[in-house]
Design an enzyme around this catalytic site. Structure first.
Site, mmCIF file in Angstrom:
data_model
loop_
_atom_site.group_PDB
_atom_site.id
_atom_site.type_symbol
_atom_site.label_atom_id
_atom_site.label_comp_id
_atom_site.label_asym_id
_atom_site.label_seq_id
_atom_site.Cartn_x
_atom_site.Cartn_y
_atom_site.Cartn_z
ATOM 1 N N THR A 73 0.835 -1.201 0.000
ATOM 2 C CA THR A 73 0.000 0.000 0.000
ATOM 3 C C THR A 73 0.869 1.250 0.000
ATOM 4 O O THR A 73 0.660 2.174 -0.796
ATOM 5 C CB THR A 73 -0.940 -0.003 1.227
ATOM 6 O OG1 THR A 73 -1.764 -1.174 1.145
ATOM 7 C CG2 THR A 73 -1.810 1.243 1.261
ATOM 8 N N GLN A 185 0.967 -9.111 -6.455
ATOM 9 C CA GLN A 185 0.496 -10.496 -6.603
ATOM 10 C C GLN A 185 1.360 -11.316 -7.538
ATOM 11 O O GLN A 185 1.422 -12.534 -7.419
ATOM 12 C CB GLN A 185 -0.956 -10.513 -7.124
ATOM 13 C CG GLN A 185 -1.984 -10.104 -6.098
ATOM 14 C CD GLN A 185 -2.164 -11.106 -4.964
ATOM 15 O OE1 GLN A 185 -1.893 -12.294 -5.101
ATOM 16 N NE2 GLN A 185 -2.633 -10.615 -3.832
ATOM 17 N N ALA A 206 5.904 -7.917 1.111
ATOM 18 C CA ALA A 206 6.557 -9.108 1.651
ATOM 19 C C ALA A 206 5.570 -10.182 2.111
ATOM 20 O O ALA A 206 5.825 -11.374 1.945
ATOM 21 C CB ALA A 206 7.455 -8.702 2.825
ATOM 22 N N HIS A 207 4.422 -9.757 2.657
ATOM 23 C CA HIS A 207 3.570 -10.775 3.289
ATOM 24 C C HIS A 207 2.793 -11.630 2.294
ATOM 25 O O HIS A 207 2.135 -12.590 2.674
ATOM 26 C CB HIS A 207 2.634 -10.149 4.331
ATOM 27 C CG HIS A 207 1.472 -9.372 3.806
ATOM 28 N ND1 HIS A 207 0.207 -9.922 3.694
ATOM 29 C CD2 HIS A 207 1.358 -8.104 3.372
ATOM 30 C CE1 HIS A 207 -0.623 -9.006 3.225
ATOM 31 N NE2 HIS A 207 0.049 -7.891 3.020
ATOM 32 N N CYS A 331 -9.922 -6.474 1.279
ATOM 33 C CA CYS A 331 -10.159 -5.079 1.635
ATOM 34 C C CYS A 331 -11.618 -4.672 1.452
ATOM 35 O O CYS A 331 -12.085 -3.753 2.085
ATOM 36 C CB CYS A 331 -9.277 -4.184 0.781
ATOM 37 S SG CYS A 331 -7.614 -4.822 0.631
HETATM 38 C C1 PLP Z 1 -1.994 -7.104 -0.967
HETATM 39 C C2 PLP Z 1 -1.894 -6.170 -2.121
HETATM 40 C C3 PLP Z 1 -1.501 -4.836 -1.947
HETATM 41 C C4 PLP Z 1 -1.268 -4.234 -0.586
HETATM 42 O O1 PLP Z 1 -0.093 -4.662 0.011
HETATM 43 P P1 PLP Z 1 0.064 -4.498 1.621
HETATM 44 O O2 PLP Z 1 1.459 -4.914 1.885
HETATM 45 O O3 PLP Z 1 -0.959 -5.432 2.214
HETATM 46 O O4 PLP Z 1 -0.194 -3.079 1.951
HETATM 47 C C5 PLP Z 1 -1.383 -4.034 -3.062
HETATM 48 N N1 PLP Z 1 -1.633 -4.505 -4.287
HETATM 49 C C6 PLP Z 1 -2.002 -5.775 -4.507
HETATM 50 C C7 PLP Z 1 -2.258 -6.246 -5.892
HETATM 51 C C8 PLP Z 1 -2.156 -6.646 -3.433
HETATM 52 O O5 PLP Z 1 -2.544 -7.905 -3.643
#
Ligand code: PLP
Length: 396
Positions: A73, A185, A206-207, A331
């Protein structure tokens, strides 16, 4: 014993054991502040440098093109806001798509309110942006194109290399324009090469690749100017102030190294599991629609709309049987609004509300998919029996 099957790996992933091990020393004995001159500081600095190499390596970038952030984000915010603020004098028009993650979409909506103009490109029924639409949308005052590498709900892979090539041609003709791609992704699932894409900015988190939540990175091509968003420290070569999260950055680096090593094998295995699931689901369950062009998707995502079903109801029903999936993106869940991504495919209301995302991760096994294939058809049958529209059409 009660079985739990986690099929929501696009929302987040568990921390890999090796990643966890790589992180631990930086919480305790190697706790220095990377800005300090002394030994403790240098130890932390070295850990960040190492991680920067590991992240850069995964996406074929140079280490000094990597800016660590608090996640995807923040990377998206820094990319878009940072770029347009630094280049306002060249124009105030942005091109993006209708299926961006909220961390791009909502930044763009916010900018619209503050005087920028945004074109949201359609994706038609296959979930893919068309290069011709991108070309036609460019105006004299367009300064930024932000199109994701792969979508988080339906997994469709976007034509980022074509867009990159097009943007490069425009630049060669003297136009001031930049290209950002949210690759959160895609990274770790398919090869992502910043040079091949030819983007200026690329976001990673990272997550989503078996490292902790709360850390990520923005790739910033050498020479691209950004207006700093986090002010108050000189870290990350003046691009992101704040004491670096050394343990998480070290973990993120390790996760990138593992992702690079395992990418091809993991992708092939997950694609096989996913395809087996889809083939059997198609045989066992009627009245369903696969979302997103099947031949152009990430290997681990399957998004299916089931008629006569509320996605939320199915999610809860599956959860009671130990299976974790999602409707739309994490989200937007919690609200009963159908997913904007599924809507963008032109699906009717019923199909948009009946969409479920199954996202596999490296810990999933063939047994997990078998369990899902055993539970899902029954869950759907039971829910459909309760649906007034289903019984009406059945008695027709
Ligand atoms: C999860 C995600 C994000 C956000 O990443 P965070 O580290 O959770 O803030 C942004 N873009 C995409 C395509 C995502 O899947």
């Amino acid at each position: 014993m009660f079985r739990r099957v986690y099929l929501d790996n696009s929302a987040t992933t568990p921390v890999d054991k090796e990643v966890f091990e790589a992180m631990l020393p930086f919480l305790t004995e190697k706790f220095g502040n990377a800005s300090s001159i002394h030994f403790f500081g240098q130890e932390a600095r070295a850990a960040i440098d190492k991680a920067r190499h590991q992240v850069a390596e995964l996406i074929n970038a140079r280490p000094n093109e990597i800016v660590f952030t608090s996640g995807g984000t923040e990377a998206n915010n820094l990319a878009i806001r940072g770029l347009i603020e630094a280049n306002e004098k060249y124009g105030k028009h942005i091109i993006t798509s209708e299926i961006e993650h909220s961390a791009v979409r909502e930044v763009c909506l916010d900018l619209e309110k503050r005087g920028w103009e945004v074109t949201f490109l359609p994706v038609y029924d296959d979930g893919i942006v068309k290069i011709e639409d991108v070309k036609n949308a460019v105006r004299e005052d367009t300064i930024l194109i932000s199109i994701m590498t792969a979508n988080n709900e339906i997994g469709t892979i976007q034509p980022v290399e074509e867009i990159g090539r097009f943007v490069r041609e425009l630049k060669e003709n003297g136009k001031k324009i930049w290209f950002h791609t949210d690759a959160v992704q895609a990274v770790g699932k398919i090869p992502v090469d910043a040079e091949e894409i030819g983007c200026d900015l690329l976001s990673i988190s990272a997550h989503k690749i078996y490292a902790p939540k709360g850390v990520g990175a923005l790739y910033v091509r050498r020479g691209v100017r950004l207006h700093k968003q986090n002010i108050g420290g000189h870290q990350e070569r003046e691009r992101r102030g704040g004491t670096e999260n050394v343990p998480y950055i070290a973990a993120f680096g390790k996760a990138c190294e593992l992702a690079k090593e395992n990418l091809a094998g993991d992708a092939a295995r997950l694609a096989e599991l996913r395809n087996k699931f889809e083939n059997e689901v198609g045989e066992k369950i009627s009245d369903l629609v696969f979302n997103g062009k099947r031949e152009r998707r990430l290997p681990n995502i399957s998004n299916i709309s089931f008629r006569f079903i509320e996605g939320e109801g199915l999610l809860i029903n599956l959860d009671m049987q130990g299976i974790a999936v999602s409707t739309g993106s994490a989200c937007s869940s919690g609200s009963l609004e159908p997913s904007p991504v599924i809507r963008s495919l032109g699906r009717d209301d019923e199909l948009a509300r009946g969409a479920i995302r199954f996202s596999l991760g490296k810990e999933n096994t063939a047994e997990d998919v078998e369990y899902l294939l055993e539970i899902l058809p029954k869950a759907i049958e039971n829910l459909r029996k309760l649906s007034p529209t289903y019984s009406k059409q059945a008695t027709k």
